[in-house]
Enzyme design. Structure first.
Site, PDB file in Angstrom:
ATOM      1  N   ALA A  13       5.987   6.577   6.436  1.00  0.00           N
ATOM      2  CA  ALA A  13       6.654   5.482   7.148  1.00  0.00           C
ATOM      3  C   ALA A  13       6.503   4.158   6.416  1.00  0.00           C
ATOM      4  O   ALA A  13       6.910   3.113   6.909  1.00  0.00           O
ATOM      5  CB  ALA A  13       6.110   5.378   8.571  1.00  0.00           C
ATOM      6  N   ARG A  18       7.863  -2.775  -2.654  1.00  0.00           N
ATOM      7  CA  ARG A  18       7.629  -3.051  -4.078  1.00  0.00           C
ATOM      8  C   ARG A  18       8.495  -2.209  -5.018  1.00  0.00           C
ATOM      9  O   ARG A  18       8.556  -2.474  -6.211  1.00  0.00           O
ATOM     10  CB  ARG A  18       6.147  -2.857  -4.409  1.00  0.00           C
ATOM     11  CG  ARG A  18       5.307  -4.063  -3.985  1.00  0.00           C
ATOM     12  CD  ARG A  18       3.847  -3.854  -4.287  1.00  0.00           C
ATOM     13  NE  ARG A  18       3.223  -2.945  -3.332  1.00  0.00           N
ATOM     14  CZ  ARG A  18       2.047  -2.353  -3.533  1.00  0.00           C
ATOM     15  NH1 ARG A  18       1.383  -2.565  -4.650  1.00  0.00           N
ATOM     16  NH2 ARG A  18       1.544  -1.548  -2.614  1.00  0.00           N
TER      17      ARG A  18
HETATM   18  C1  UD1 Z   1      -5.411   4.302   2.743  1.00  0.00           C
HETATM   19  C2  UD1 Z   1      -6.783   4.671   3.335  1.00  0.00           C
HETATM   20  C3  UD1 Z   1      -7.863   4.399   2.295  1.00  0.00           C
HETATM   21  C4  UD1 Z   1      -7.584   5.203   1.032  1.00  0.00           C
HETATM   22  C5  UD1 Z   1      -6.171   4.881   0.529  1.00  0.00           C
HETATM   23  C6  UD1 Z   1      -5.825   5.816  -0.587  1.00  0.00           C
HETATM   24  C7  UD1 Z   1      -6.649   4.232   5.721  1.00  0.00           C
HETATM   25  C8  UD1 Z   1      -7.010   3.299   6.816  1.00  0.00           C
HETATM   26  N1  UD1 Z   1      -7.017   3.864   4.509  1.00  0.00           N
HETATM   27  O1  UD1 Z   1      -5.400   2.913   2.548  1.00  0.00           O
HETATM   28  O2  UD1 Z   1      -9.138   4.770   2.804  1.00  0.00           O
HETATM   29  O3  UD1 Z   1      -8.561   4.915   0.054  1.00  0.00           O
HETATM   30  O4  UD1 Z   1      -5.179   5.045   1.552  1.00  0.00           O
HETATM   31  O5  UD1 Z   1      -4.614   5.464  -1.151  1.00  0.00           O
HETATM   32  O6  UD1 Z   1      -6.109   5.277   5.975  1.00  0.00           O
HETATM   33  N2  UD1 Z   1       1.563   4.781   6.605  1.00  0.00           N
HETATM   34  C9  UD1 Z   1       2.410   5.044   7.652  1.00  0.00           C
HETATM   35  N3  UD1 Z   1       2.351   4.287   8.759  1.00  0.00           N
HETATM   36  C10 UD1 Z   1       1.465   3.257   8.890  1.00  0.00           C
HETATM   37  C11 UD1 Z   1       0.598   2.990   7.808  1.00  0.00           C
HETATM   38  C12 UD1 Z   1       0.665   3.775   6.696  1.00  0.00           C
HETATM   39  O7  UD1 Z   1       3.225   5.974   7.572  1.00  0.00           O
HETATM   40  O8  UD1 Z   1       1.471   2.612   9.935  1.00  0.00           O
HETATM   41  C13 UD1 Z   1       1.621   5.633   5.416  1.00  0.00           C
HETATM   42  C14 UD1 Z   1       2.139   4.891   4.206  1.00  0.00           C
HETATM   43  O9  UD1 Z   1       3.517   5.082   4.054  1.00  0.00           O
HETATM   44  C15 UD1 Z   1       1.386   5.555   3.076  1.00  0.00           C
HETATM   45  C16 UD1 Z   1       0.082   6.006   3.710  1.00  0.00           C
HETATM   46  O10 UD1 Z   1       0.313   6.038   5.088  1.00  0.00           O
HETATM   47  O11 UD1 Z   1       2.051   6.698   2.601  1.00  0.00           O
HETATM   48  C17 UD1 Z   1      -1.092   5.113   3.357  1.00  0.00           C
HETATM   49  O12 UD1 Z   1      -0.890   3.810   3.834  1.00  0.00           O
HETATM   50  P1  UD1 Z   1      -1.403   2.530   3.042  1.00  0.00           P
HETATM   51  O13 UD1 Z   1      -1.004   1.335   3.783  1.00  0.00           O
HETATM   52  O14 UD1 Z   1      -1.003   2.642   1.628  1.00  0.00           O
HETATM   53  O15 UD1 Z   1      -2.994   2.702   3.157  1.00  0.00           O
HETATM   54  P2  UD1 Z   1      -4.085   2.042   2.218  1.00  0.00           P
HETATM   55  O16 UD1 Z   1      -4.369   0.680   2.710  1.00  0.00           O
HETATM   56  O17 UD1 Z   1      -3.714   2.208   0.812  1.00  0.00           O
END
Ligand code: UD1
Ligand code: MG
Length: 453
Positions: A13, A18
């Protein structure tokens, strides 16, 4: 493989801002397959898992594209983006169906390998309640840190919430997590958003599970597996890693390459052992090549099936529907599209063969063109076995040339040629004895009179 049932929740989602693209991030392609398709493929490779896909922006497009690749999938929209914990709960209806294992993966990590997913499921089968896939990145900044005690994982601390000493931990959360199905939902519902980002962190289930005395472990996987794509730069880097994996796999399976770094595969390229690939070859989707064939340098091949001991290129272009039997020969600057080429047939130089059938052992001379298109419709050309088409002939479709027939060079063939016939389709040559001498004299005189003016 275990007989336990499994649901894999793919989180996709994310906004993907970017990428600077009108296309949703997870639909950008690596080796001709969307990023999320790579994830789905790895999940399928691990066997026996249903998929729940959580989408946000471009939900319809993502859904259509993923449904075309995998069938056992439900799609869930996360309307507000409130964190990874919240995102998993968007798939609550799928989780409620009841599975032994729940796996959570990110939709933007295309290099995830089936083996990593299998490892996580083996740990669950061995009695763990939660398994987190950890890795050691060169620079851990920005990742959740894995806090371990006596071989147990007791918490995951996000960068923004970490203390100075926690930030020094190099073992990080890759984002891939496996949970026991019977307790997953209860744990997910206990996640709160009291943290630096005000988000529902999936990672908080680790501390919650520990507080209930459950068994939580981290296992280490190679960093490649969890590379996330956020920019086109990262997309190209992931493509390079993917191509290197594929080249390695091909070579170990018996395919020879002199300069593997210049050969580019599609996600679905199938090549048998003892095929040789010369430098600078690009494969589009849908190619299969049988044993003993050589693809010479600078060829572009897409949607083509090539039989055994064939020879293609250099500088050949095979387009969708090119279907070559064993020992066929397609030489330089030859384009083949939607055409069946029979066993041992030769198209050695500078030809376009489209919408055609070429019989076995036919010899198609240099410069032969099938004129298959009149600006509105496409027509078929049928060339029989053992025919000989002389150089620079135009075969105006629809037209057929019978078995063992002979077409004179430079012919424009508009009518069917029967078997065993010889067809001329050109003006008859005339000879004017001594005329060249007269011509020269006349031209020379003209040149003199011009100078005098
Ligand atoms: C997350 C992890 C972190 C890990 C990192 C690895 C959490 C809280 N943190 O952080 O521990 O080291 O990934 O890359 O899980 N997404 C949704 N809906 C949302 C939020 C995110 O679908 O509401 C999806 C994003 O599209 C993405 C993934 O979840 O594919 C990760 O989300 P992102 O915001 O990148 O998490 P990080 O802060 O990188
Ligand atoms: Mg991220």
């Amino acid at each position: 493989m275990t007989s336990r049932t499994c649901l894999t929740v793919i989180l996709a989602a994310g906004e993907g801002t970017r990428m600077k693209s009108s296309l949703p991030k997870v639909l950008h392609e690596i080796a001709g397959l969307p990023i999320v398709g790579h994830v789905a493929k790895a999940v399928q490779g691990a066997g026996g898992s249903d998929i729940a896909l959580v989408v946000g922006r471009g939900a319809d497009k993502v859904e259509t594209s993923v449904r075309a690749l995998v069938s056992n999938i439900t799609v869930h929209e996360q309307v507000e983006r409130l964190g990874t914990g919240h995102a998993v709960l968007a798939a609550q209806s799928a989780i409620e169906a009841g599975y032994d294992d729940i796996i959570v993966v990110f939709g933007d990590t295309p290099l995830i390998e089936t083996s990593a997913l299998e490892m996580a499921r083996e740990k669950l089968a061995g009695g763990s309640d939660i398994v987190v896939m950890g890795f050691r990145p060169e620079n851990p900044h920005g990742y959740g840190r894995l806090i371990e005690q006596d071989g147990r994982l007791i918490a995951i601390r996000e960068e923004k919430d970490a203390s100075e000493s926690e930030k020094k931990i190099g073992f990080c959360n890759g984002g891939l997590m496996a949970l026991r199905g019977d307790s997953a939902l209860a744990l997910l519902h206990m996640i709160k958003n009291e943290n630096a980002k005000g988000e529902y962190y999936l990672t908080d289930v680790v501390e919650i599970a520990n507080s209930q005395g459950k068994s939580v472990v981290a296992i280490e996987i190679s960093p490649d597996n969890v590379i996330g794509i956020n920019t086109r730069l990262e997309l190209a880097e992931a493509e390079a890693i993917w191509q290197n994996r594929k080249r390695r796999e091909m070579m170990l399976a018996g395919v020879s390459m002199q300069a593997p770094e210049t050969v580019f595969f599609s996600h679905d390229t199938v090549i048998e052992a003892d095929v040789t690939l010369e430098p600078n070859i690009v494969f589009g989707p849908g190619v299969s090549i049988a044993s003993g064939t050589v693809i010479h340098a600078f060829s572009h091949i897409e949607g083509a099936s090539i039989g055994a001991n064939a020879s293609i290129g250099p500088f050949a272009r095979l387009r969708p529907g090119a279907n070559l039997a064993a020992k066929a020969k397609v030489g330089n600057f030859v384009e083949v599209k939607n055409a069946k080429i029979g066993q041992g047939a030769k198209l050695n130089h500078l030809s376009y063969i489209g919408d055609a059938t070429v019989g076995a052992d036919a010899n198609i001379g240099a410069g032969t063109i099938t004129c298959n298109y009149d600006g509105y419709n496409k027509y078929h050309t049928e060339i029989g076995t053992n025919t000989f088409v002389g150089s620079n002939s135009s075969l105006v479709a629809p037209v057929s040339i019978g078995d063992n027939a002979y077409v004179a060079s430079g012919s424009v063939i508009t009518e069917n040629v029967p078997a065993d016939a010889l067809a001329f389709g050109r003006a008859r040559q005339e000879i004017k004895e001594g005329r060249a001498v007269q011509l020269r004299a006349r031209y020379a005189a003209l040149k003199l009179s011009k100078k005098a003016e």
